[in-house]
Design a protein around this motif. Structure first.
Motif, short mmCIF file in Angstrom:
data_model
loop_
_atom_site.label_atom_id
_atom_site.label_comp_id
_atom_site.label_asym_id
_atom_site.label_seq_id
_atom_site.Cartn_x
_atom_site.Cartn_y
_atom_site.Cartn_z
N MET A 1 0.70 -1.32 0.35
CA MET A 1 -0.23 0.26 -0.19
C MET A 1 1.00 1.07 0.05
N LYS A 2 0.96 2.38 -0.73
CA LYS A 2 1.13 3.66 -1.19
C LYS A 2 1.25 4.41 0.62
N LYS A 3 2.31 4.90 0.99
CA LYS A 3 2.32 5.72 1.95
C LYS A 3 2.84 7.22 1.26
N ASN A 4 2.13 8.21 2.28
CA ASN A 4 2.86 9.51 2.14
C ASN A 4 3.26 9.90 4.24
N ILE A 5 3.56 10.84 3.33
CA ILE A 5 4.55 11.71 4.91
C ILE A 5 3.29 11.57 6.17
N LYS A 6 2.25 11.98 5.61
CA LYS A 6 0.96 12.60 6.29
C LYS A 6 1.14 11.00 7.55
N ASP A 7 0.85 9.62 7.06
CA ASP A 7 0.71 8.46 7.75
C ASP A 7 1.97 8.10 8.62
N PHE A 8 3.13 9.22 8.89
CA PHE A 8 3.92 9.00 9.82
C PHE A 8 3.71 9.82 10.80
N ILE A 9 2.69 11.37 10.53
CA ILE A 9 2.67 12.19 11.34
C ILE A 9 1.45 11.37 12.49
N PRO A 10 2.41 11.15 14.00
CA PRO A 10 1.11 11.23 15.06
C PRO A 10 0.28 11.53 14.57
N PHE A 11 -1.56 11.23 14.92
CA PHE A 11 -2.75 11.64 15.10
C PHE A 11 -2.79 13.56 15.76
N ASN A 12 -2.01 13.63 16.74
CA ASN A 12 -2.39 14.86 17.25
C ASN A 12 -1.23 16.02 17.01
N PHE A 13 -0.17 15.19 15.95
CA PHE A 13 0.32 16.28 15.89
C PHE A 13 -0.23 16.64 14.23
N LYS A 14 -0.57 15.52 13.42
CA LYS A 14 -1.28 16.52 12.64
C LYS A 14 -2.50 17.33 12.90
N TYR A 15 -2.99 17.43 14.14
CA TYR A 15 -4.20 18.44 14.07
C TYR A 15 -3.11 20.11 14.26
N ILE A 16 -2.46 19.31 15.03
CA ILE A 16 -0.99 20.86 15.45
C ILE A 16 -1.03 21.43 13.94
N LEU A 17 -0.62 21.03 13.22
CA LEU A 17 -0.02 21.38 11.87
C LEU A 17 -1.19 22.00 11.29
N LYS A 18 -2.67 21.52 10.99
CA LYS A 18 -3.93 22.26 10.36
C LYS A 18 -3.47 23.31 11.22
N TYR A 19 -3.64 23.65 12.43
CA TYR A 19 -3.38 24.62 13.23
C TYR A 19 -2.65 25.99 13.28
N ILE A 20 -1.76 25.38 12.87
CA ILE A 20 -0.38 25.91 12.60
C ILE A 20 -0.80 26.97 11.33
N VAL A 21 -1.15 25.79 10.60
CA VAL A 21 -1.43 26.81 9.09
C VAL A 21 -2.49 28.24 8.93
N TYR A 22 -4.12 27.39 10.24
CA TYR A 22 -5.36 28.58 10.40
C TYR A 22 -4.16 29.83 11.40
N LEU A 23 -3.41 29.40 12.13
CA LEU A 23 -2.91 30.41 12.76
C LEU A 23 -2.26 31.63 11.74
N ASN A 24 -0.98 31.61 10.78
CA ASN A 24 -0.74 32.12 10.04
C ASN A 24 -1.68 32.32 8.74
N TYR A 25 -2.68 32.27 8.79
CA TYR A 25 -4.10 33.07 8.26
C TYR A 25 -4.66 33.99 9.11
N VAL A 26 -4.50 33.63 10.31
CA VAL A 26 -4.97 34.86 10.72
C VAL A 26 -4.66 35.73 11.18
N ARG A 27 -2.75 35.86 11.25
CA ARG A 27 -1.85 36.50 11.47
C ARG A 27 -1.94 37.53 9.98
N GLY A 28 -2.64 36.47 9.76
CA GLY A 28 -2.24 38.17 7.87
C GLY A 28 -3.75 38.76 7.74
N LYS A 29 -4.82 38.90 8.86
CA LYS A 29 -6.09 39.75 8.71
C LYS A 29 -5.61 40.55 9.53
#
Length: 309
Positions: A1-29
Motif C-alpha cells: 500500500m502506498k504511503k505518504n508523509i502524513k501516514d507517519f505523523i502522529p494523529f495529534n501532531f496532524k491537528y497541530i500542523l493544521k492549527y499552525i496553518v490557521y494561525l498563519n492565516y489569522v496573522r495575515g488578517k
C-alpha cells in the motif's frame, strides 16, 4: 500500500500542523472579531435582560452542512439557512455568542485544545467568514464553564453568578425529552417557578414549525412573561433569536445543567449522568432511565405544560 508523509505523523501532531496553518492565516488578517469573556457575558445578561443566541462548533458546522452524521441533529438546508439568518441578526436585545478560540487556546485543557487544533485548522477560515469584525460578540462557552478549562478553581463562583440570571424569575424551560434541565440538583432552585415544554431529543429542528408557536402561545397566556431557557441544540440557537424578535427574553442555555452536574461530581471526563440525556457520551449517555425517586418525578412531571413528540 502506498504511503505518504502524513501516514507517519502522529494523529495529534496532524491537528497541530493544521492549527499552525490557521494561525498563519489569522496573522495575515487585519482584524479578528472581539469575543467578550465569561463575566462580561453573564453580567450583561443579568443587568440588561438580554436574549442570547449561541453558536458553537456544532452550529458553525451545521451552517456549512458538514456536521458529523452520527450526531443528534442531521444536516439540512433549512436549518443551515435559519442559523445563517440568526448569526446575521441585528437586534439590540439579542447577544450573539461565539467561541472565544479565534485568538488563542491558552485557557483550555489538553483534550479541548487538541479538538480545537483540528476544528480551527479544518474550518476556522470558513467560520471567521461568517463574523463581522465591527461587531462585539460574547462567549458561547459561558454555558460550559467547567469541563474544558485548565483552571477550575473558581467554577462554583461562576455558577453562582449564572444562577442570578433566573433569580426569583418565572422560567419556562424548552428542552429535549430526557434533558431534565436542573432536575436532581439545585441549579434552578432560586427561580420563582419552573414550567417545561418537552421536544424531540433528536432532530428537533424538523418540528420547529410546531415548537415556536407552542412556546409563544404558552408565554402569551401568562400574566407576566417568563424567562425562556432553551436546551435544544441548534434549534435553541434559532428559537432564542426568533423569540427575541417577539419581545420574549430567551436564552440558549445549552449544556449548562450537564456542566453543573459534572462540576458537583468533580468529573474529569464527560461521564453519563443519572436520569439525564448526555449527547456527548454516546456510549452510555443516550440511554436514560426513568426518574425512580417518586417525589422528584412528581415535581418534574408537574412542571410539564407542553409536549411535542
Amino acid at each position: 500500500m502506498k504511503k505518504n508523509i502524513k501516514d507517519f505523523i502522529p494523529f495529534n501532531f496532524k491537528y497541530i500542523l493544521k492549527y499552525i496553518v490557521y494561525l498563519n492565516y489569522v496573522r495575515g488578517k487585519k482584524e479578528i472579531p472581539v469575543v467578550k469573556g465569561f463575566e462580561e457575558t453573564v453580567n450583561r445578561i443579568i443587568d440588561g435582560g438580554y436574549s442570547v443566541s449561541r453558536f458553537g462548533d456544532g452550529e458553525f458546522k451545521w451552517i456549512f452542512q458538514n456536521r458529523e452524521e452520527d450526531n443528534f441533529e442531521k444536516n439540512s438546508p433549512e436549518m443551515a439557512k435559519a442559523l445563517s439568518r440568526a448569526i446575521k441578526m441585528d437586534n439590540s436585545q439579542l447577544m450573539l455568542c461565539v467561541p472565544d478560540v479565534f485568538r488563542g487556546l491558552e485557557q483550555y485543557n489538553k483534550k479541548a485544545r487538541i479538538y480545537w487544533f483540528g476544528a480551527l485548522g479544518k474550518y476556522g477560515k470558513d467560520w471567521l467568514s461568517l463574523l463581522n469584525t465591527d461587531k462585539t460578540y460574547y462567549d458561547t462557552q459561558f454555558t460550559r464553564p467547567y469541563m474544558d478549562y485548565i483552571d477550575k478553581s473558581d467554577v462554583q463562583k461562576k455558577f453562582s453568578l449564572l444562577k442570578k440570571i433566573w433569580q426569583d424569575r418565572d422560567i419556562l424551560i424548552v428542552e429535549g425529552d430526557k434533558t431534565r434541565f436542573g432536575v436532581g440538583n439545585d441549579l434552578i432552585n432560586n427561580a420563582h417557578s419552573v414550567t417545561r415544554i418537552l421536544c424531540p431529543a433528536v432532530n428537533a429542528f424538523e418540528r420547529y414549525q410546531d415548537i415556536l408557536p407552542e412556546v409563544v402561545n404558552y408565554v402569551n397566556k401568562m400574566k407576566k412573561k417568563p424567562l425562556v431557557l432553551i436546551s435544544l441544540g441548534p434549534t435553541a440557537t434559532v428559537l432564542s433569536a426568533d423569540l427575541c424578535k417577539m419581545d420574549i427574553q430567551a436564552i440558549d442555555i445549552g449544556h449548562l445543567d450537564v456542566e453543573y452536574s459534572w462540576s458537583l461530581l468533580k468529573a474529569v471526563d464527560k461521564i453519563p449522568l443519572k436520569n439525564k440525556y448526555v449527547n456527548e457520551n454516546p456510549k452510555e449517555g443516550h440511554s436514560v432511565q426513568d426518574i425512580l425517586d417518586d417525589e422528584l418525578n412528581k415535581q418534574y412531571t408537574s412542571q410539564i405544560v407542553g409536549r411535542i413528540k
